[in-house]
Design a protein around this motif. Sequence first.
Motif, mmCIF file in Angstrom:
data_model
loop_
_atom_site.group_PDB
_atom_site.id
_atom_site.type_symbol
_atom_site.label_atom_id
_atom_site.label_comp_id
_atom_site.label_asym_id
_atom_site.label_seq_id
_atom_site.Cartn_x
_atom_site.Cartn_y
_atom_site.Cartn_z
ATOM 1 N N LEU A 78 -25.149 3.255 19.297
ATOM 2 C CA LEU A 78 -23.755 2.863 19.070
ATOM 3 C C LEU A 78 -22.952 2.963 20.365
ATOM 4 N N VAL A 79 -23.109 4.069 21.073
ATOM 5 C CA VAL A 79 -22.390 4.243 22.341
ATOM 6 C C VAL A 79 -22.833 3.184 23.353
ATOM 7 N N GLY A 80 -24.143 2.940 23.443
ATOM 8 C CA GLY A 80 -24.657 1.932 24.371
ATOM 9 C C GLY A 80 -24.183 0.531 24.020
ATOM 10 N N SER A 81 -24.083 0.225 22.719
ATOM 11 C CA SER A 81 -23.618 -1.102 22.300
ATOM 12 C C SER A 81 -22.169 -1.331 22.699
ATOM 13 N N VAL A 82 -21.337 -0.316 22.544
ATOM 14 C CA VAL A 82 -19.939 -0.452 22.949
ATOM 15 C C VAL A 82 -19.861 -0.724 24.452
ATOM 16 N N ARG A 83 -20.655 -0.012 25.241
ATOM 17 C CA ARG A 83 -20.652 -0.217 26.696
ATOM 18 C C ARG A 83 -21.163 -1.608 27.046
ATOM 19 N N LEU A 84 -22.216 -2.070 26.375
ATOM 20 C CA LEU A 84 -22.740 -3.409 26.645
ATOM 21 C C LEU A 84 -21.728 -4.490 26.282
ATOM 22 N N LEU A 85 -21.034 -4.318 25.169
ATOM 23 C CA LEU A 85 -20.015 -5.301 24.787
ATOM 24 C C LEU A 85 -18.884 -5.342 25.817
ATOM 25 N N THR A 86 -18.474 -4.182 26.307
ATOM 26 C CA THR A 86 -17.415 -4.118 27.315
ATOM 27 C C THR A 86 -17.857 -4.797 28.607
ATOM 28 N N LEU A 87 -19.065 -4.513 29.049
ATOM 29 C CA LEU A 87 -19.564 -5.134 30.280
ATOM 30 C C LEU A 87 -19.758 -6.634 30.107
ATOM 31 N N GLY A 88 -20.238 -7.052 28.945
ATOM 32 C CA GLY A 88 -20.409 -8.485 28.690
ATOM 33 C C GLY A 88 -19.086 -9.231 28.730
ATOM 34 N N ARG A 89 -18.044 -8.639 28.142
ATOM 35 C CA ARG A 89 -16.717 -9.260 28.183
ATOM 36 C C ARG A 89 -16.222 -9.380 29.623
ATOM 37 N N ARG A 90 -16.458 -8.336 30.413
ATOM 38 C CA ARG A 90 -16.016 -8.368 31.814
ATOM 39 C C ARG A 90 -16.780 -9.417 32.614
ATOM 40 N N VAL A 91 -18.080 -9.539 32.371
ATOM 41 C CA VAL A 91 -18.882 -10.543 33.071
ATOM 42 C C VAL A 91 -18.399 -11.949 32.713
ATOM 43 N N ARG A 92 -18.102 -12.177 31.435
ATOM 44 C CA ARG A 92 -17.602 -13.504 31.037
ATOM 45 C C ARG A 92 -16.279 -13.826 31.725
#
Length: 143
Positions: free
Chosen positions: A115-129
């Motif tokens: 769960l913690v890793g998914s939140v971080r991945l979603l945040t990084l993905g949004r920033r990359v986009r």
Amino acid sequence: MERTPESADARRTDPTPHTGDTTGSTPGQVPVPREAAAPPPVGTDPRLDEHRGRGISGAMWVALVLGLLVLILLLVFILQNNIPADFRYLGWSFSLPLGVAMLFAAIAGALVMALVGSVRLLTLGRRVRRLEKEREGIKRVLG
């Protein structure tokens, strides 16, 4: 200091002061209006536009093999630790083999970390986009 024809002030060709905003003007130079100053050249890295040659199938295969090894080790642990243990949780009272209880605890910890890793991945993905959109805008401006 007196003015001589060789001084920097005497070589100035435009005696009238500029009223606009200037950049790059130092004493002894004619000020350049801001509109005439060209922006520094900005280049983009063409390697970012290319498709990456490496796939993720090799990394997935290694992760699958490592996961299988961990699963075998867990199975051995559960089979060797099948001593019943009493547990109490929120008013419930139950008995489980110790190995199974530890497996449940490990699964719960893995879910929390996922769960913690998914939140971080979603945040990084949004920033990359956002950065990719900004990069495309810069490429359009640079032509």
